[in-house]
Structures are given as C-alpha cells and as structure tokens.
Design an enzyme around this catalytic site. Structure first.
Site, PDB file in Angstrom:
ATOM      1  N   GLY A  18     -47.043 -18.325   2.819  1.00 37.79           N
ATOM      2  CA  GLY A  18     -45.716 -18.307   3.437  1.00 37.79           C
ATOM      3  C   GLY A  18     -45.166 -19.724   3.424  1.00 37.79           C
ATOM      4  O   GLY A  18     -45.889 -20.686   3.745  1.00 37.79           O
ATOM      5  N   ALA A  19     -43.895 -19.834   3.042  1.00 36.11           N
ATOM      6  CA  ALA A  19     -43.312 -21.166   2.833  1.00 36.11           C
ATOM      7  C   ALA A  19     -43.456 -22.086   4.048  1.00 36.11           C
ATOM      8  O   ALA A  19     -43.788 -23.265   3.923  1.00 36.11           O
ATOM      9  CB  ALA A  19     -41.841 -21.005   2.467  1.00 36.11           C
ATOM     10  N   ARG A  60     -48.268 -25.507  -5.150  1.00 37.32           N
ATOM     11  CA  ARG A  60     -47.474 -24.297  -5.402  1.00 37.32           C
ATOM     12  C   ARG A  60     -46.072 -24.751  -5.826  1.00 37.32           C
ATOM     13  O   ARG A  60     -45.334 -25.316  -5.025  1.00 37.32           O
ATOM     14  CB  ARG A  60     -47.413 -23.401  -4.159  1.00 37.32           C
ATOM     15  CG  ARG A  60     -48.757 -22.798  -3.816  1.00 37.32           C
ATOM     16  CD  ARG A  60     -48.638 -21.612  -2.891  1.00 37.32           C
ATOM     17  NE  ARG A  60     -48.190 -20.423  -3.580  1.00 37.32           N
ATOM     18  CZ  ARG A  60     -47.971 -19.263  -2.961  1.00 37.32           C
ATOM     19  NH1 ARG A  60     -48.142 -19.174  -1.658  1.00 37.32           N
ATOM     20  NH2 ARG A  60     -47.566 -18.209  -3.629  1.00 37.32           N
ATOM     21  N   CYS A 128     -43.715  -8.269   1.848  1.00 37.35           N
ATOM     22  CA  CYS A 128     -44.626  -9.413   1.939  1.00 37.35           C
ATOM     23  C   CYS A 128     -44.774  -9.882   3.395  1.00 37.35           C
ATOM     24  O   CYS A 128     -44.579  -9.102   4.325  1.00 37.35           O
ATOM     25  CB  CYS A 128     -44.150 -10.553   1.040  1.00 37.35           C
ATOM     26  SG  CYS A 128     -45.402 -11.825   0.762  1.00 37.35           S
ATOM     27  N   SER A 130     -43.295 -12.806   5.852  1.00 38.24           N
ATOM     28  CA  SER A 130     -42.460 -13.973   6.142  1.00 38.24           C
ATOM     29  C   SER A 130     -42.500 -14.175   7.651  1.00 38.24           C
ATOM     30  O   SER A 130     -42.111 -13.281   8.419  1.00 38.24           O
ATOM     31  CB  SER A 130     -41.018 -13.717   5.685  1.00 38.24           C
ATOM     32  OG  SER A 130     -40.139 -14.520   6.435  1.00 38.24           O
ATOM     33  N   ASP A 195     -38.690 -18.164  -0.472  1.00 38.21           N
ATOM     34  CA  ASP A 195     -39.441 -19.391  -0.760  1.00 38.21           C
ATOM     35  C   ASP A 195     -38.500 -20.478  -1.221  1.00 38.21           C
ATOM     36  O   ASP A 195     -38.685 -21.637  -0.888  1.00 38.21           O
ATOM     37  CB  ASP A 195     -40.524 -19.095  -1.798  1.00 38.21           C
ATOM     38  CG  ASP A 195     -41.611 -18.274  -1.170  1.00 38.21           C
ATOM     39  OD1 ASP A 195     -42.543 -18.851  -0.616  1.00 38.21           O
ATOM     40  OD2 ASP A 195     -41.485 -17.044  -1.133  1.00 38.21           O
ATOM     41  N   LYS A 230     -35.300 -24.797   2.760  1.00 38.60           N
ATOM     42  CA  LYS A 230     -35.767 -24.079   1.566  1.00 38.60           C
ATOM     43  C   LYS A 230     -34.826 -24.235   0.381  1.00 38.60           C
ATOM     44  O   LYS A 230     -35.074 -23.682  -0.685  1.00 38.60           O
ATOM     45  CB  LYS A 230     -35.971 -22.601   1.902  1.00 38.60           C
ATOM     46  CG  LYS A 230     -37.167 -22.398   2.807  1.00 38.60           C
ATOM     47  CD  LYS A 230     -37.408 -20.965   3.137  1.00 38.60           C
ATOM     48  CE  LYS A 230     -38.665 -20.860   3.988  1.00 38.60           C
ATOM     49  NZ  LYS A 230     -38.847 -19.541   4.556  1.00 38.60           N
TER      50      LYS A 230
END
Ligand code: RUB
Length: 302
Positions: A18-19, A60, A128, A130, A195, A230
């Site tokens: 997770g970002a 990443r 997903c 978040s 992301d 972001k």
C-alpha cells in the site's frame, strides 16, 4: 545501509504494501540511516542520503508517494545556509516526523471528505487494500453500508481489506476478481485507492482498469481516494509512469518451463472514468488536479 536495504527488500516483497505504508516505512528507514552515519561535511551527508534514497526508490517503481516524501525531506533540510552536519541531521529528522504526521492528518481529512460522499445504505465496490479507502469506509459504519471487495490475485491483498472491514463491523462480501463485472452493476459506487496520480488518470492495483471500464458502462460513479503526495511530478516533465512488473512466481510457482507469465502490479484508470479524486484538499476532477497540486505543492515541480 543495512536498514535501508532491509526495508527496501520488505517493500519489494510486499511485506509492507500500500502506497502509504510504503512511504511511512521508507521515511522511518531513511531517518534511522541518517542517524547512524557520520559524514564530515554537508556535501558528504547528502551524497550518502542520495545513495539510500536511490535504493528505496528502486524498491517499487510505481510509488510516487514514497518518492515525494523522501524528496521533500531532503529538499527542505538542504535548502538553507546551515553547514553543521549535526544540525542538518536534526532538521531532517524533524521534517521526517512532520511528514509522517501530515500523512496521518491528510488521511483523516480524506476520510472525512470521502465519508460525506457515500450515501446511507450504499453498496460500495472496492479492490485490493488501500488504507485510505478503508479509513473512509470505517467512518461510514453507522450508514449501514455494504461492501464488496475483491480477493486481488495473485497476492490476495483483498484479504487485508476484508479483515479490517469485518473487524469494524461492516457487512463485507469477498468476490474473486474475475466476477467483478456483474457485481459492479449492482453497486452504488466504486471506491479505489491509487499508487500514482498522473496527468491523464491514476494507477492502481492491476484490475482497476477493468473495474473502471465496467463502472463506466453501468453508470456507477467511481471515486479514487488519494492525497496529493501521490501525484507523480515526473509525468509533467515528460516521463510516463512506470508500471512495476512483478515476479512470475507470484502467479504460478511451478509453472511449466517455456510458459510465459506476465505479472504487472498496477493498471491505468483513465481520467474520463473517474468521477472525482478525493484528496485532503477536497474532491477534484482529474482536469483540475494538476493545477491544484502546482498551487498547493510547488516544491514538487522544482
Ligand atoms: C496496493 C494498492 C492500493 C494503493 C493505495 O497495492 O494498489 O490501492 O497502494 O493504498 P500493493 P493506500 O498491495 O501492490 O502495494 O491508500 O494505503 O496508500
């Protein structure tokens, strides 16, 4: 450099995912590393930090939030006349702690704004894991919402979402990723994280592009919950956001020899399919978001 390498490895292997969590951990490791080194000059200090930053950046490639936070911490502690390494170190650590606080506060702001956008009794589709999305959904507990979440192949981050929401007492149903189409049709809203925010849309976990297409087809509003950290400033300078390609073994560990496997981590969600990006400064359409970031965060474009 041990803690930097170890943290980069954990990020790479998705032990930290997770970002936002990635950004937190990178900042922590960066601060710890800065504390341990004893450079002779300001120049040497920043050269060492640059090496550490590079390792974390490479862990990443589709994580501008992590890159922006590290960039900001370095930029703010370097852009002054101070030459004493001890003082610069102190300043860097203060910036790191301030950024972490800001990340917490901005998540809370996104959650407050996002909660208002979700109607009572709504059925929400998410994908997903978040932490920004789950923060919004948890705030909607008294609104009697229902959530559908995907399992999120190949690494099942959807289970983290499911665990969090069930623990929070929210009615949650998990589906396999490939059954998304018919479920989206029944939902009142799709809410996903991001992301990377680029000029033409956002990047989020693989599958998000298909989900957004179906939301568009069935006229289900799609919102992205993501803060300004972001935004990928490289996209303004001409670069395209890089989509991380992950190890094929995540898809099939004992695959037959000669079988080709593709395993991209993220997927592009086109701006026309996004009703709004829920940020700490309000909800914006993708058309105005770049101007807003430029106005509120000029350092990003230095
Ligand atoms: C996680 C993912 C999340 C965003 C936003 O992918 O796509 O939706 O990172 O997360 P992965 P957050 O599991 O590969 O990291 O809102 O917590 O920043």
């Amino acid at each position: 450099m041990k803690q930097i390498i170890e943290t980069a490895e954990k990020i790479k292997k998705l032990k930290i995912q997770g970002a936002r969590n990635v950004a937190y951990s990178a900042l922590d490791a960066f601060g710890k590393y800065a504390k341990t080194i004893n450079p002779k000059s300001k120049k040497e200090f920043f050269e060492e930090l640059k090496k550490a930053k590079k390792i974390l950046f490479e862990s990443r490639p589709t994580e501008p939030m992590m890159r922006n936070t590290l960039r900001y911490a370095m930029y703010m502690s370097n852009v002054n006349e101070i030459e004493n390494v001890g003082d610069i170190k102190k300043m860097l650590l203060i910036y790191i702690s301030d950024i972490k606080k800001e990340l917490e506060e901005s998540k809370e702001k996104v959650a407050e704004i996002g909660e208002k956008r979700i109607p009572k009794n709504a059925t929400i589709f998410t994908h997903c894991h978040s932490s920004t999305v789950t923060a919004i959904l948890k705030k909607c507990k008294s609104k009697n919402i229902k959530v559908f979440c995907t399992e999120t192949r190949p690494l099942y981050q959807g289970r983290t979402t499911a665990k969090e929401l069930v623990k929070a007492g929210i009615e949650t149903t998990m589906i396999v990723d490939s059954s998304s189409k018919d479920i989206i049709k029944k939902c009142d809203m799709v809410l996903i994280g991001a992301d990377a925010i680029g000029l033409d849309g956002v990047y989020n976990k693989i599958g998000s592009g298909v989900i957004s297409h179906f939301a568009e087809i069935y006229d289900v509003p799609l919102y992205v919950a993501a803060e300004s950290w972001k935004f990928d400033p490289e996209t303004v300078k001409g670069k395209m956001t890089v989509v991380e390609q992950r190890d094929p073994k995540e898809v099939w560990d004992n695959a037959p020899k000669n079988l080709k496997i593709l395993n991209p981590a993220f997927e592009f969600v086109e701006k026309d399919e996004i009703n709004g990006i829920i940020t700490e400064d309000g909800i914006f359409t993708t058309d105005v978001i770049h101007d807003m970031f430029r106005k509120n965060h000029p350092w990003m474009f230095e």
